[in-house]
Design a protein around this motif. Structure first.
Motif, PDB file in Angstrom:
ATOM      1  N   SER A  53       0.897  -1.121   0.080  1.00  0.00           N
ATOM      2  CA  SER A  53       0.025   0.035   0.124  1.00  0.00           C
ATOM      3  C   SER A  53       0.873   1.339  -0.096  1.00  0.00           C
ATOM      4  O   SER A  53       0.665   2.313  -0.690  1.00  0.00           O
ATOM      5  N   VAL A  54       2.020   1.145   0.766  1.00  0.00           N
ATOM      6  CA  VAL A  54       2.902   2.435   1.008  1.00  0.00           C
ATOM      7  C   VAL A  54       3.539   2.491  -0.547  1.00  0.00           C
ATOM      8  O   VAL A  54       3.376   3.719  -0.948  1.00  0.00           O
ATOM      9  N   SER A  55       3.996   1.542  -1.207  1.00  0.00           N
ATOM     10  CA  SER A  55       4.734   1.798  -2.213  1.00  0.00           C
ATOM     11  C   SER A  55       3.739   2.191  -3.670  1.00  0.00           C
ATOM     12  O   SER A  55       4.096   2.948  -4.470  1.00  0.00           O
ATOM     13  N   SER A  56       2.619   1.761  -3.347  1.00  0.00           N
ATOM     14  CA  SER A  56       1.669   2.026  -4.486  1.00  0.00           C
ATOM     15  C   SER A  56       1.272   3.445  -4.243  1.00  0.00           C
ATOM     16  O   SER A  56       1.048   4.186  -5.203  1.00  0.00           O
ATOM     17  N   SER A  57       1.328   3.795  -2.937  1.00  0.00           N
ATOM     18  CA  SER A  57       0.837   5.379  -2.834  1.00  0.00           C
ATOM     19  C   SER A  57       1.789   6.214  -3.395  1.00  0.00           C
ATOM     20  O   SER A  57       1.550   7.470  -3.900  1.00  0.00           O
ATOM     21  N   PHE A  58       3.166   5.934  -3.452  1.00  0.00           N
ATOM     22  CA  PHE A  58       4.259   6.795  -3.907  1.00  0.00           C
ATOM     23  C   PHE A  58       4.445   6.629  -5.239  1.00  0.00           C
ATOM     24  O   PHE A  58       4.437   7.670  -5.945  1.00  0.00           O
ATOM     25  N   THR A  59       3.950   5.444  -5.859  1.00  0.00           N
ATOM     26  CA  THR A  59       3.841   5.372  -7.211  1.00  0.00           C
ATOM     27  C   THR A  59       2.697   5.949  -7.843  1.00  0.00           C
ATOM     28  O   THR A  59       2.997   6.873  -9.010  1.00  0.00           O
ATOM     29  N   LEU A  60       1.631   6.163  -7.267  1.00  0.00           N
ATOM     30  CA  LEU A  60       0.402   6.849  -7.597  1.00  0.00           C
ATOM     31  C   LEU A  60       0.792   8.353  -7.615  1.00  0.00           C
ATOM     32  O   LEU A  60       0.462   9.208  -8.630  1.00  0.00           O
ATOM     33  N   ALA A  61       1.344   8.588  -6.641  1.00  0.00           N
ATOM     34  CA  ALA A  61       1.388  10.210  -6.329  1.00  0.00           C
ATOM     35  C   ALA A  61       2.676  10.649  -7.306  1.00  0.00           C
ATOM     36  O   ALA A  61       2.438  11.757  -8.041  1.00  0.00           O
ATOM     37  N   ASP A  66       3.972  13.533 -12.405  1.00  0.00           N
ATOM     38  CA  ASP A  66       4.256  13.691 -13.835  1.00  0.00           C
ATOM     39  C   ASP A  66       3.484  14.016 -14.663  1.00  0.00           C
ATOM     40  O   ASP A  66       3.790  14.631 -15.880  1.00  0.00           O
ATOM     41  N   ASN A  67       2.285  13.370 -14.811  1.00  0.00           N
ATOM     42  CA  ASN A  67       1.203  13.787 -15.800  1.00  0.00           C
ATOM     43  C   ASN A  67       1.217  15.291 -15.724  1.00  0.00           C
ATOM     44  O   ASN A  67       0.520  15.794 -16.764  1.00  0.00           O
ATOM     45  N   HIS A  68       0.843  15.682 -14.384  1.00  0.00           N
ATOM     46  CA  HIS A  68       0.541  17.033 -14.233  1.00  0.00           C
ATOM     47  C   HIS A  68       1.761  17.991 -14.859  1.00  0.00           C
ATOM     48  O   HIS A  68       1.515  18.918 -15.627  1.00  0.00           O
ATOM     49  N   GLU A  69       2.844  17.574 -14.652  1.00  0.00           N
ATOM     50  CA  GLU A  69       3.999  18.345 -15.330  1.00  0.00           C
ATOM     51  C   GLU A  69       4.035  18.252 -16.597  1.00  0.00           C
ATOM     52  O   GLU A  69       4.400  19.114 -17.322  1.00  0.00           O
ATOM     53  N   ALA A  70       3.831  17.022 -17.279  1.00  0.00           N
ATOM     54  CA  ALA A  70       3.751  16.978 -18.742  1.00  0.00           C
ATOM     55  C   ALA A  70       2.749  17.574 -19.463  1.00  0.00           C
ATOM     56  O   ALA A  70       3.108  18.253 -20.225  1.00  0.00           O
ATOM     57  N   THR A  71       1.520  17.723 -18.813  1.00  0.00           N
ATOM     58  CA  THR A  71       0.569  18.674 -19.303  1.00  0.00           C
ATOM     59  C   THR A  71       0.745  20.109 -19.166  1.00  0.00           C
ATOM     60  O   THR A  71       0.569  20.626 -20.126  1.00  0.00           O
ATOM     61  N   THR A  72       1.423  20.454 -17.870  1.00  0.00           N
ATOM     62  CA  THR A  72       1.724  22.028 -17.874  1.00  0.00           C
ATOM     63  C   THR A  72       2.928  22.215 -18.824  1.00  0.00           C
ATOM     64  O   THR A  72       2.806  23.415 -19.553  1.00  0.00           O
ATOM     65  N   LEU A  73       3.793  21.530 -19.056  1.00  0.00           N
ATOM     66  CA  LEU A  73       4.938  21.837 -20.095  1.00  0.00           C
ATOM     67  C   LEU A  73       4.438  21.741 -21.544  1.00  0.00           C
ATOM     68  O   LEU A  73       4.712  22.700 -22.197  1.00  0.00           O
ATOM     69  N   THR A  74       3.576  20.930 -21.877  1.00  0.00           N
ATOM     70  CA  THR A  74       3.047  20.651 -23.160  1.00  0.00           C
ATOM     71  C   THR A  74       2.079  21.961 -23.312  1.00  0.00           C
ATOM     72  O   THR A  74       2.090  22.510 -24.523  1.00  0.00           O
ATOM     73  N   ALA A  75       1.133  22.500 -22.328  1.00  0.00           N
ATOM     74  CA  ALA A  75       0.615  23.633 -22.523  1.00  0.00           C
ATOM     75  C   ALA A  75       1.468  24.970 -22.795  1.00  0.00           C
ATOM     76  O   ALA A  75       1.067  25.704 -23.400  1.00  0.00           O
ATOM     77  N   ARG A  76       2.486  24.979 -21.898  1.00  0.00           N
ATOM     78  CA  ARG A  76       3.438  25.950 -22.275  1.00  0.00           C
ATOM     79  C   ARG A  76       3.928  26.074 -23.481  1.00  0.00           C
ATOM     80  O   ARG A  76       4.282  27.184 -24.185  1.00  0.00           O
ATOM     81  N   ILE A  77       4.470  24.808 -23.908  1.00  0.00           N
ATOM     82  CA  ILE A  77       4.867  24.940 -25.297  1.00  0.00           C
ATOM     83  C   ILE A  77       3.868  25.268 -26.489  1.00  0.00           C
ATOM     84  O   ILE A  77       4.269  26.270 -27.507  1.00  0.00           O
ATOM     85  N   ASP A  78       2.683  24.503 -26.328  1.00  0.00           N
ATOM     86  CA  ASP A  78       1.682  25.121 -27.103  1.00  0.00           C
ATOM     87  C   ASP A  78       1.278  26.388 -27.182  1.00  0.00           C
ATOM     88  O   ASP A  78       1.332  27.274 -28.183  1.00  0.00           O
ATOM     89  N   GLU A  79       1.430  27.097 -25.887  1.00  0.00           N
ATOM     90  CA  GLU A  79       0.982  28.668 -25.835  1.00  0.00           C
ATOM     91  C   GLU A  79       2.391  29.336 -26.439  1.00  0.00           C
ATOM     92  O   GLU A  79       1.944  30.296 -27.202  1.00  0.00           O
ATOM     93  N   ALA A  80       3.386  28.966 -26.295  1.00  0.00           N
ATOM     94  CA  ALA A  80       4.498  29.667 -26.792  1.00  0.00           C
ATOM     95  C   ALA A  80       4.505  29.579 -28.363  1.00  0.00           C
ATOM     96  O   ALA A  80       4.726  30.614 -29.191  1.00  0.00           O
ATOM     97  N   ARG A  81       4.123  28.549 -28.978  1.00  0.00           N
ATOM     98  CA  ARG A  81       3.757  28.437 -30.472  1.00  0.00           C
ATOM     99  C   ARG A  81       2.837  29.368 -31.004  1.00  0.00           C
ATOM    100  O   ARG A  81       2.979  29.986 -32.012  1.00  0.00           O
ATOM    101  N   VAL A  82       1.700  29.445 -30.366  1.00  0.00           N
ATOM    102  CA  VAL A  82       0.648  30.401 -30.673  1.00  0.00           C
ATOM    103  C   VAL A  82       0.867  31.770 -30.644  1.00  0.00           C
ATOM    104  O   VAL A  82       0.993  32.530 -31.406  1.00  0.00           O
ATOM    105  N   GLU A  83       1.865  32.212 -29.492  1.00  0.00           N
ATOM    106  CA  GLU A  83       2.318  33.360 -29.218  1.00  0.00           C
ATOM    107  C   GLU A  83       3.247  33.868 -30.412  1.00  0.00           C
ATOM    108  O   GLU A  83       3.408  34.958 -31.090  1.00  0.00           O
ATOM    109  N   LYS A  84       3.914  32.886 -30.692  1.00  0.00           N
ATOM    110  CA  LYS A  84       5.054  32.937 -32.100  1.00  0.00           C
ATOM    111  C   LYS A  84       4.346  33.236 -33.306  1.00  0.00           C
ATOM    112  O   LYS A  84       4.558  34.238 -33.960  1.00  0.00           O
ATOM    113  N   ILE A  85       3.473  32.420 -33.618  1.00  0.00           N
ATOM    114  CA  ILE A  85       2.378  32.728 -34.800  1.00  0.00           C
ATOM    115  C   ILE A  85       1.598  33.862 -34.687  1.00  0.00           C
ATOM    116  O   ILE A  85       1.885  34.494 -36.037  1.00  0.00           O
ATOM    117  N   LEU A  86       1.178  34.437 -33.585  1.00  0.00           N
ATOM    118  CA  LEU A  86       0.403  35.739 -33.651  1.00  0.00           C
ATOM    119  C   LEU A  86       1.463  36.592 -33.617  1.00  0.00           C
ATOM    120  O   LEU A  86       1.231  37.686 -34.431  1.00  0.00           O
TER     121      LEU A  86
END
Length: 93
Positions: A53-61, A66-86
């Motif tokens: 249970s403890v190891s599963s909790s660490f893995t889940l957290a 990691d998914n949140h950070e990847a989404t945030t990084l992807t959103a920032r990259i997409d935003e930078a692309r849109v700003e560059k196009i604009l």
């Protein structure tokens, strides 16, 4: 104008509280398992369940973080692309 990346920094008090609560929870649960009036193999089974249970909790957290950070990084990259196009697109040219 580029945006500054704001990184969250936890306070030392919060870090201490997290570690203290983790250590207390694991310690008291382990002591409770050790003093249960049951056979050794049942204690081992419960102990392995606690460990899993403890190891599963660490893995889940970590996965959620990691998914949140990847989404945030992807959103920032997409935003930078849109700003560059604009920035490159001038309607009066």
């Amino acid at each position: 104008m580029p945006q500054q990346i704001v990184r969250q920094k936890d306070t030392n008090a919060w870090i201490f509280q997290c570690w203290a609560s983790f250590i207390i929870a694991i310690s008291t649960t382990s002591i409770g398992i050790i003093y249960l009036p049951i056979d050794f193999w049942v204690k081992g089974f419960i102990g392995m369940g606690l460990t899993f249970s403890v190891s599963s909790s660490f893995t889940l957290a970590k996965t959620i973080r990691d998914n949140h950070e990847a989404t945030t990084l992807t959103a920032r990259i997409d935003e930078a692309r849109v700003e560059k196009i604009l920035a490159e697109h001038h309607p009066l040219k």
